[in-house]
Design an enzyme around this catalytic site. Structure first.
Site, PDB file in Angstrom:
ATOM      1  N   LYS A  56       0.870  -1.151  -0.065  1.00 38.02           N
ATOM      2  CA  LYS A  56       0.038   0.074  -0.071  1.00 38.02           C
ATOM      3  C   LYS A  56       0.860   1.290  -0.050  1.00 38.02           C
ATOM      4  O   LYS A  56       0.542   2.217  -0.780  1.00 38.02           O
ATOM      5  CB  LYS A  56      -1.079   0.204   1.163  1.00 38.02           C
ATOM      6  CG  LYS A  56      -1.587   1.184   1.444  1.00 38.02           C
ATOM      7  CD  LYS A  56      -2.362   1.239   2.642  1.00 38.02           C
ATOM      8  CE  LYS A  56      -1.622   1.693   3.959  1.00 38.02           C
ATOM      9  NZ  LYS A  56      -1.399   3.342   3.850  1.00 38.02           N
ATOM     10  N   ASN A  57       1.754   1.307   0.836  1.00 35.69           N
ATOM     11  CA  ASN A  57       2.582   2.420   1.025  1.00 35.69           C
ATOM     12  C   ASN A  57       3.478   2.780  -0.309  1.00 35.69           C
ATOM     13  O   ASN A  57       3.960   4.049  -0.315  1.00 35.69           O
ATOM     14  CB  ASN A  57       3.547   2.322   2.414  1.00 35.69           C
ATOM     15  CG  ASN A  57       2.516   2.486   3.528  1.00 35.69           C
ATOM     16  OD1 ASN A  57       1.476   3.110   3.601  1.00 35.69           O
ATOM     17  ND2 ASN A  57       3.287   1.883   4.677  1.00 35.69           N
ATOM     18  N   ARG A 127      -3.988   9.967   3.797  1.00 39.87           N
ATOM     19  CA  ARG A 127      -2.946  10.679   4.225  1.00 39.87           C
ATOM     20  C   ARG A 127      -1.947  10.901   2.822  1.00 39.87           C
ATOM     21  O   ARG A 127      -1.329  12.246   2.633  1.00 39.87           O
ATOM     22  CB  ARG A 127      -2.080   9.911   5.337  1.00 39.87           C
ATOM     23  CG  ARG A 127      -0.798  10.622   5.630  1.00 39.87           C
ATOM     24  CD  ARG A 127      -0.189   9.961   6.909  1.00 39.87           C
ATOM     25  NE  ARG A 127       0.188   8.549   6.752  1.00 39.87           N
ATOM     26  CZ  ARG A 127       1.299   8.013   6.270  1.00 39.87           C
ATOM     27  NH1 ARG A 127       2.203   8.611   5.932  1.00 39.87           N
ATOM     28  NH2 ARG A 127       1.266   6.740   6.179  1.00 39.87           N
ATOM     29  N   CYS A 151      -5.620   8.060   8.945  1.00 42.86           N
ATOM     30  CA  CYS A 151      -5.774   7.611  10.251  1.00 42.86           C
ATOM     31  C   CYS A 151      -5.497   8.624  11.515  1.00 42.86           C
ATOM     32  O   CYS A 151      -4.569   9.338  11.145  1.00 42.86           O
ATOM     33  CB  CYS A 151      -4.876   6.125  10.780  1.00 42.86           C
ATOM     34  SG  CYS A 151      -5.522   4.782   9.771  1.00 42.86           S
ATOM     35  N   ARG A 156       0.186  15.338  12.069  1.00 38.96           N
ATOM     36  CA  ARG A 156       0.676  14.931  10.961  1.00 38.96           C
ATOM     37  C   ARG A 156       1.103  16.283  10.197  1.00 38.96           C
ATOM     38  O   ARG A 156       0.792  16.729   9.203  1.00 38.96           O
ATOM     39  CB  ARG A 156      -0.230  14.258   9.843  1.00 38.96           C
ATOM     40  CG  ARG A 156      -0.593  12.975  10.649  1.00 38.96           C
ATOM     41  CD  ARG A 156      -1.608  12.148   9.402  1.00 38.96           C
ATOM     42  NE  ARG A 156      -2.036  10.921   9.919  1.00 38.96           N
ATOM     43  CZ  ARG A 156      -1.256   9.807   9.678  1.00 38.96           C
ATOM     44  NH1 ARG A 156      -0.287   9.757   8.901  1.00 38.96           N
ATOM     45  NH2 ARG A 156      -1.872   8.574  10.084  1.00 38.96           N
ATOM     46  N   ILE A 158       3.227  18.753   7.772  1.00 43.89           N
ATOM     47  CA  ILE A 158       3.892  18.686   6.515  1.00 43.89           C
ATOM     48  C   ILE A 158       4.852  19.872   6.274  1.00 43.89           C
ATOM     49  O   ILE A 158       5.347  20.215   5.317  1.00 43.89           O
ATOM     50  CB  ILE A 158       2.623  19.214   5.466  1.00 43.89           C
ATOM     51  CG1 ILE A 158       1.968  20.604   5.518  1.00 43.89           C
ATOM     52  CG2 ILE A 158       1.561  18.263   5.700  1.00 43.89           C
ATOM     53  CD1 ILE A 158       1.181  21.040   4.568  1.00 43.89           C
ATOM     54  N   ASP A 159       5.484  20.316   7.614  1.00 41.26           N
ATOM     55  CA  ASP A 159       6.667  21.411   7.269  1.00 41.26           C
ATOM     56  C   ASP A 159       7.742  20.679   6.597  1.00 41.26           C
ATOM     57  O   ASP A 159       8.436  21.588   5.913  1.00 41.26           O
ATOM     58  CB  ASP A 159       6.908  21.720   8.700  1.00 41.26           C
ATOM     59  CG  ASP A 159       7.367  20.800   9.582  1.00 41.26           C
ATOM     60  OD1 ASP A 159       6.574  19.680   9.688  1.00 41.26           O
ATOM     61  OD2 ASP A 159       8.582  20.687  10.252  1.00 41.26           O
ATOM     62  N   ASP A 338       4.063   0.655  12.399  1.00 38.09           N
ATOM     63  CA  ASP A 338       2.689   0.109  11.792  1.00 38.09           C
ATOM     64  C   ASP A 338       2.394  -1.381  12.586  1.00 38.09           C
ATOM     65  O   ASP A 338       1.360  -2.018  12.402  1.00 38.09           O
ATOM     66  CB  ASP A 338       2.496  -0.119  10.251  1.00 38.09           C
ATOM     67  CG  ASP A 338       2.220   1.300   9.570  1.00 38.09           C
ATOM     68  OD1 ASP A 338       2.003   1.986  10.538  1.00 38.09           O
ATOM     69  OD2 ASP A 338       2.552   1.413   8.529  1.00 38.09           O
ATOM     70  N   ARG A 430      -8.766   0.067   4.189  1.00 38.49           N
ATOM     71  CA  ARG A 430      -7.890   0.826   3.342  1.00 38.49           C
ATOM     72  C   ARG A 430      -6.699   0.165   2.935  1.00 38.49           C
ATOM     73  O   ARG A 430      -5.823   0.737   2.055  1.00 38.49           O
ATOM     74  CB  ARG A 430      -7.608   2.175   4.306  1.00 38.49           C
ATOM     75  CG  ARG A 430      -8.522   3.206   4.341  1.00 38.49           C
ATOM     76  CD  ARG A 430      -8.213   4.368   5.492  1.00 38.49           C
ATOM     77  NE  ARG A 430      -6.931   4.734   5.001  1.00 38.49           N
ATOM     78  CZ  ARG A 430      -6.052   4.821   5.498  1.00 38.49           C
ATOM     79  NH1 ARG A 430      -6.290   4.600   6.759  1.00 38.49           N
ATOM     80  NH2 ARG A 430      -4.915   5.300   5.148  1.00 38.49           N
TER      81      ARG A 430
END
Length: 460
Positions: A56-57, A127, A151, A156, A158-159, A338, A430
């Site tokens: 998935k990732n 995400r 999730c 989270r 995003i910097d 995970d 998902r």
């Protein structure tokens, strides 16, 4: 007001419902939905073979990367999961021609793609929608995507993503939850990540592949899906070197081209079935890369499981006691965050006291409350959980609070003697392809059924 429930929804006969209870129907306004749940009768050891799907990732990074090719790409071994479906829908919305060749293979033509704004409702569903920022910025010099969904594992930020875009010459703004990036020209830069971030590393590669000159990314994530994205980009004509180490060098090229590429096996799906087998059973897990599983394999062996490795498979079995462990989650090649909830379930019945330290996500221990419903003895203090092993888990009504917590609840239900029900299974779907069919193939008693929401049941 539209009532929302997590899970794959099906419409209920609204006219019939309005006739029965008009006030409640008006409260739900346009649509009443029923949602799905898993019903699992546990206590049956798993035996047999299971084949792991594509990662998935990796898939959610490679699909946006097809934008850079401005050509036809054939992506094989795509997992049939909702995150992939959303990614494909985003591509189609932006103007790509998407054709399904079979359940796990898609032809994607981004030649005439023109859109640069990812629809808000789609980007908030996962995400990984932020990978469209890097890909669209690289090809068109502009992009707009909503703040990432997925999730709820804590903040989270995003910097680090924006740090990459800015260093390459882009301007960014965040207004009303929408991230916008623009650049007249992207130029190579030397970028040091303040923290190890898979997402920022992958966006760094996506945004730098056609920038002028060389980009050096330091303190990079080393996960297998980072390497897989780099390999895909190189197959398309990019010049990316060092993926899998903490320094990645990207030399910009003028253009990319299409290719045929197969996604790597899913490390976490494989690990999930390894833990399920380690609860007591004997399972051959096929279509894996054993090297990617080494951190998981090492912990399972210490916990008393036998793990036998083959070229593209592992066999996991356990007959003795589950032994206590100390686990500290870390970026790859450390123990993956995970996998932490799944190992937590295993350790809840270990013969002794185990300690789990979560070093990646703030909210990763939310699943512990669900485990306690089953009789587990777990104490959480900040980012450390102490598991006092109990003899067995008892069945209970459970919720899938996020993707991996949901998978952990499935394993917990398989271990319990009796029938458990798991709600909010949309989180699980998902990231796990055909989980019901795969577990049934191993002898599990699991089914997916519809349930009517409690508010509707009370109204009727």
């Amino acid at each position: 007001m539209l009532a929302l429930y997590t899970g794959r929804a099906q419409a209920v006969d609204m006219n019939a419902f309005r006739n029965l209870n008009r006030p409640v129907a008006q409260a739900f306004d346009k649509e009443i939905i029923k949602v799905e749940k898993f019903v699992i009768t546990g206590g049956k050891p798993l035996h047999g073979e299971v084949t792991i799907s594509g990662a998935k990732n990796a898939a959610v990074g490679i699909l946006p990367a097809t934008i850079l090719a401005a050509d036809v790409c054939v992506i094989e071994n795509l997992p049939d999961i909702s995150d992939v479906a959303v990614s494909l829908k985003i591509l189609s919305t932006l103007g790509a021609q998407v054709k399904m060749l079979n359940r796990n293979t898609y032809e994607i033509d981004t030649t005439h793609l023109t859109g640069t704004n990812v629809p808000d409702d789609l980007s908030r569903q996962m995400r990984a929608s932020y990978y469209f920022l890097g890909a669209l910025l690289s090809r068109f010099g502009r992009a707009q995507v909503a703040m990432p969904g997925g999730c709820n594992l804590g903040p989270r930020p995003i910097d680090q993503h924006l740090k990459v875009f800015s260093a390459l010459g882009a301007e960014d703004s965040v207004d009303y939850g929408m991230i916008t990036v623009r650049a007249k020209e992207l130029n190579g830069a030397h970028i040091f990540f303040d923290k190890v971030s898979v997402g920022a590393t992958m966006n760094g590669m996506l945004s730098a592949v056609m920038a002028k000159g060389q980009t050096i990314l330091e303190n990079c994530a080393k996960e297998p899906h980072v390497v897989d994205l780099a390999n895909f980009l190189n197959m398309c004509g990019a010049d990316v070197r060092g993926a899998g180490t903490d320094v990645i060098k990207v030399r910009g090229v003028e253009k990319l081209h299409g290719c045929t590429y197969s996604i790597i096996p899913d490390q976490i799906e494989a690990g999930s079935y390894m833990v399920a087998a380690a609860t007591g059973g004997d399972v051959l897990i096929k279509n894996v890369t054993p090297k990617h599983l080494e951190p998981i394999t090492a912990k399972l062996r210490r916990a008393g499981a036998e793990v036998e490795e083959f070229d593209d498979a592992v066999r996991v079995r356990r007959t003795g006691d589950i032994l206590p462990l100390k686990i500290n989650t870390m970026p790859h090649p450390g123990f993956p965050t995970d996998m932490q909830p799944l190992m937590g379930v295993l350790l809840s019945v270990a013969k002794g006291t185990s300690t789990v330290t979560e070093s990646v996500w703030d909210n990763r221990f939310r699943y512990v409350d669900e485990l306690r419903k089953m009789g587990a003895s777990v104490q959480v203090d900040g980012q450390v959980a102490v598991f006092e092993g109990v003899e067995k888990l008892s069945p209970a009504p459970l919720r899938a609070l996020d993707l991996r917590a949901g998978a952990a609840m499935v394993v917990a239900a398989l271990m319990a003697d009796g029938t458990s029900e798991i709600e909010e299974i949309g989180h699980i779907e998902r990231g796990y392809e055909n989980i019901v069919e795969k577990l049934r193939g191993l002898g599990a008693d699991i089914s997916k059924v519809d349930r009517v929401p409690a508010a509707l049941e009370q109204a009727l």
